[in-house]
Design an enzyme around this catalytic site. Structure first.
Site, mmCIF file in Angstrom:
data_model
loop_
_atom_site.group_PDB
_atom_site.id
_atom_site.type_symbol
_atom_site.label_atom_id
_atom_site.label_comp_id
_atom_site.label_asym_id
_atom_site.label_seq_id
_atom_site.Cartn_x
_atom_site.Cartn_y
_atom_site.Cartn_z
ATOM 1 N N ASP A 1 0.004 -0.007 -4.561
ATOM 2 C CA ASP A 1 -1.543 0.130 -5.096
ATOM 3 C C ASP A 1 -1.656 1.749 -5.689
ATOM 4 O O ASP A 1 -2.856 1.800 -6.290
ATOM 5 C CB ASP A 1 -2.541 -0.020 -4.087
ATOM 6 C CG ASP A 1 -2.378 0.771 -2.845
ATOM 7 O OD1 ASP A 1 -1.668 1.262 -2.493
ATOM 8 O OD2 ASP A 1 -3.341 0.556 -1.902
ATOM 9 N N GLU B 1 0.805 -1.146 0.049
ATOM 10 C CA GLU B 1 -0.004 -0.114 -0.089
ATOM 11 C C GLU B 1 0.713 1.156 -0.095
ATOM 12 O O GLU B 1 1.910 1.246 0.724
ATOM 13 C CB GLU B 1 -0.930 -0.068 1.162
ATOM 14 C CG GLU B 1 -1.725 -0.999 1.041
ATOM 15 C CD GLU B 1 -2.894 -0.902 2.134
ATOM 16 O OE1 GLU B 1 -3.620 0.091 2.481
ATOM 17 O OE2 GLU B 1 -3.393 -1.964 2.607
ATOM 18 N N ASP B 2 0.405 2.208 -0.890
ATOM 19 C CA ASP B 2 1.076 3.775 -0.745
ATOM 20 C C ASP B 2 2.415 3.566 -1.008
ATOM 21 O O ASP B 2 3.238 4.451 0.024
ATOM 22 C CB ASP B 2 0.536 4.184 0.768
ATOM 23 C CG ASP B 2 -0.690 4.187 1.042
ATOM 24 O OD1 ASP B 2 -1.791 3.762 0.121
ATOM 25 O OD2 ASP B 2 -1.140 5.271 2.049
ATOM 26 N N CYS C 1 -6.582 4.760 -3.077
ATOM 27 C CA CYS C 1 -6.740 3.145 -2.845
ATOM 28 C C CYS C 1 -8.189 2.783 -3.722
ATOM 29 O O CYS C 1 -7.991 2.012 -4.392
ATOM 30 C CB CYS C 1 -6.419 2.573 -1.646
ATOM 31 S SG CYS C 1 -7.568 3.211 -0.232
#
Length: 541
Positions: A262, A40-41, A80
Site C-alpha cells: 500500500d 501493508e508498508d 496509508c
C-alpha cells in the site's frame, strides 16, 4: 455496456471467462473475478521476485511465476490513508483533499479532535463532483464486492461501496454464480509490527540480512530488518490461505489476482518519505489462463490507475473524472504515463509539505519548508527501536554523511537524483550545472501537474475545513424527492452526483438505486456522497 462486454470480453487479452467447471457448477458468467491481496508498508527490495534471496516466500513466488511482475509501481503518497483514498477513487489525494494523514478519524481523540494540538476535527473532505468509490460501479454491474479488514480512506465509507467490509468478509459469501471483487488486506507486515513482534521468533538470522547504505550496520538495525523479513513470511502464509481457497473452489486459473504493497516500507526513510523507498511498491498481477506468466513489465503504474484498470477489466468504462488510466482491459489507454507524481503533507500531528515527480531516470523533490528535518518527530514512528537508535547515533555524531542526511535538522529546497546510477538517492545533483536542464524540465512538469490537478496542499488545512464544514459539521444532503408515475416510483436528488440507496424491510443491505421501483413496494431510501451527511430517510409504505 453488458452486451458489448458479452460479445468481446472472451477475445480480450486480459479478461478471463468463467466456466461452469471453474465456478463449481454455477451458471456461466462472462465477468472475471478479481482479487486484491494487499500488504501493508512494504517495498519491493525485500521480495524474492525483485532479487532478494534472504527469505523464501513460496506462495508469492508461485504467484509471480503465474503472473506479471511490475517493476515500476508507485503510490502517490508514502503513507496509508492518503494512498488508500487514491486507490478507491482513481484520484490524487491532493485533488481530493485527502492529502493529510488521517482526516477522518472519529475513533481517536476527545471531542472529535484526533490531534488536539492542531485543533482540527475529524472530517471528510468535499471531493470534486462525480468522485465515487469505484466499487460502486462494480456492484451496479452485478459484482459482489467484499473488503477487509482495513478501510481507512480518509473519508467516511459509503454504503454503496461494499456488499461486505469486515474481518469475516469472503467472496464465498456471495450468491451462487455472482462475479466478485474481493480485497484481502494483511496488516502482519505493518510498521507497528516491527516493535509489536520484536521479541517473536525470527525466521532469518539478523547476521545474514543486507543493510542498505542509508542505515548504519549494527545489531539494532539488523534485528528490525530481520523482524520485517519474518513478518513477510507470516504475510506469505496468510495470503497463501486465500490462494488455496481459490484453487479449492476451482477459481484460481481464471481469476485476475493482484498483489501489491500500500506504499513503501515500514522503516524510517521509507514510510512517509518521497524517496523510492517510500513510494515504490511491489506489484504482481496474475491474469487468466497463464497469460504472460513469468514476465516482467517496466511501465509506470500509479495507484490512481488501479480503479480504472479494474473497471476496464470488468468491462466497465472508467468515469472521465478519474485521473488515472486503465492499464489493461477493453478500455486500456493507448497513451501510457511518462511520470509518476507524489506528495506528502501532514503526518498525524506534524505538517511538512513536499512534492515529487519521477521520470524514467530521475527523481525531483521539492520542499516547501527547508527549516524542517526529513526525519519529522512523528510520535508513532518513535516507538521503533531502529528509529530510536538512529536518533541516538545522529546525536552522538556516529553516522556517516550519507546516513545522517535524512536526520539533518534542515533539508534542501530541491533534490534531484539519478536513479540509474544512484538507486538509493544518496547524491543530490540539484546544484550541479550539467543537470540544470533536467532540473528545470522536471520542476516545470511538477508545477504543471500541481496546477492541472488543483493541488490543495498550498491551502492551510484549517481553511479547507472552514470551507467544507461551514457550520462546523459536514453539510447534509437535501431530502430525496419521489415521483409516482405509471405504477413506479422514481427517486430524485437535488445533488446531481449523490448516490441514491434503497432497501425493503427484508433487506439487510442498502441497494444502489438504478431504476424506478414498483409503487406497491414498501421501502426506505436515502442519498449519500463523500463529504456529506446522508439525506433524511424517505419512506414508502
Amino acid at each position: 455496456m453488458k452486451q458489448f462486454f458479452f460479445l468481446f470480453s472472451c477475445s480480450l487479452l486480459f479478461v478471463g471467462c468463467q466456466t461452469e467447471k471453474d465456478r463449481g457448477g454455477a451458471n456461466e458468467t462472462k465477468q472475471p473475478n478479481i482479487v486484491w491481496l494487499v500488504a501493508e508498508d512494504q517495498s519491493p527490495e525485500w521480495f524474492p521476485m525483485y532479487g532478494d534471496s534472504t527469505i523464501s516466500l513460496p506462495n508469492l513466488e508461485a504467484l509471480a511465476d503465474d503472473g506479471v511482475i511490475f517493476e515500476n509501481a508507485y503510490s502517490p503518497a508514502p503513507v496509508c490513508a492518503p494512498a488508500r483514498s487514491s486507490i478507491i477513487t482513481g484520484m490524487y489525494p491532493t485533488s481530493l483533499g485527502t492529502h493529510n494523514m488521517r482526516t477522518h478519524a472519529p475513533w481517536r481523540g476527545k471531542g472529535n479532535k484526533p490531534y488536539p494540538n492542531l485543533d482540527i476535527p475529524s472530517y471528510s473532505p468535499l471531493v470534486p463532483n462525480g468522485v465515487k468509490m469505484f466499487t460502486q460501479y462494480l456492484r451496479e454491474e452485478g459484482y459482489y464486492c467484499s473488503n477487509g479488514p482495513k478501510e481507512d480512506y480518509n473519508f467516511r465509507k459509503l454504503a454503496a461501496a461494499w456488499d461486505e467490509s469486515s474481518k469475516e468478509h469472503h467472496y464465498r459469501n456471495r450468491r451462487e454464480g455472482q462475479p466478485f471483487f474481493s480485497v484481502f488486506n494483511f496488516s502482519v507486515c505493518h510498521e507497528s509490527q516491527i516493535w509489536a513482534r520484536g521479541k517473536d521468533s525470527l525466521f532469518v538470522d539478523p547476521a545474514k540480512v543486507k543493510v542498505p547504505p542509508y542505515f548504519p550496520d549494527n545489531d539494532t538495525i539488523r534485528h528490525d530488518l530481520a523482524v520485517n523479513y519474518s513478518n513477510l513470511k507470516r504475510l506469505d502464509d496468510q495470503l497463501g490461505e486465500v490462494i488455496s481457497d481459490l484453487k479449492e473452489d476451482g477459481l484460481y486459473e481464471n481469476s485476475i489476482i493482484f498483489f501489491y504493497g500500500d506504499h513503501g516500507g515500514p522503516f524510517p526513510r521509507h514510510k512517509r518519505a518521497l524517496y523510492e523507498t517510500g513510494t515504490k511498491v511491489p506489484m504482481l498481477i496474475k491474469f487468466p489462463k497463464g497469460q504472460k506468466a513469468g514476465s516482467r513489465d517496466a511501465r509506470f503504474i500509479s495507484f490512481v490507475d488501479l480503479a480504472p484498470t479494474v473497471l476496464s477489466l470488468a468491462g466497465i468504462a472508467p468515469p472521465k473524472v478519474m485521473q488515472g488510466v486503465a492499464q489493461f482491459g477493453p478500455f486500456e489507454a493507448t497513451k501510457k504515463p511518462k511520470y509518476t507524481f507524489h506528495a506528502s503533507d501532514r503526518f498525524d500531528g506534524v505538517y511538512d509539505r513536499l512534492r515529487a515527480v519521477r521520470s524514467e531516470r530521475y527523481k525531483y523533490i521539492k520542499s516547501y519548508d527547508t527549516t524542517l528535518s526529513h526525519a519529522l518527530p512523528v510520535k508513532y514512528r518513535e516507538q521503533m527501536p531502529m528509529m530510536r537508535e538512529l536518533r541516538r547515533l545522529y546525536a552522538n555524531g556516529e553516522l556517516s554523511e550519507k546516513q545522517a542526511h535524512w536526520l539533518a535538522t534542515t533539508k534542501p529546497e530541491e533534490e534531484l537524483y539519478d536513479l540509474q546510477n544512484d538507486p538509493y538517492e544518496l547524491n543530490n545533483l540539484a546544484r550541479l550545472p550539467e543537470v540544470q536542464d533536467t532540473l528545470l524540465q522536471l520542476r516545470s512538469v511538477l508545477q504543471d501537474w500541481m496546477e492541472q490537478t488543483n493541488d490543495l496542499g498550498g491551502i492551510p488545512e484549517a481553511d479547507l475545513i472552514a470551507k467544507w464544514l461551514p457550520d462546523g459539521e459536514q453539510p447534509k444532503l437535501p431530502p430525496l424527492e419521489m415521483e409516482d408515475k405509471d405504477g413506479h416510483i422514481r427517486l430524485l436528488s437535488k445533488k446531481s452526483d449523490a448516490t441514491i440507496l434503497w432497501k425493503t424491510p427484508q433487506d439487510s443491505l442498502w441497494n444502489i438505486y438504478t431504476q424506478p421501483i414498483p409503487n406497491t413496494t414498501s421501502f426506505e431510501a436515502k442519498s449519500e456522497r463523500i463529504g456529506y451527511r446522508d439525506s433524511a430517510i424517505l419512506t414508502n409504505s
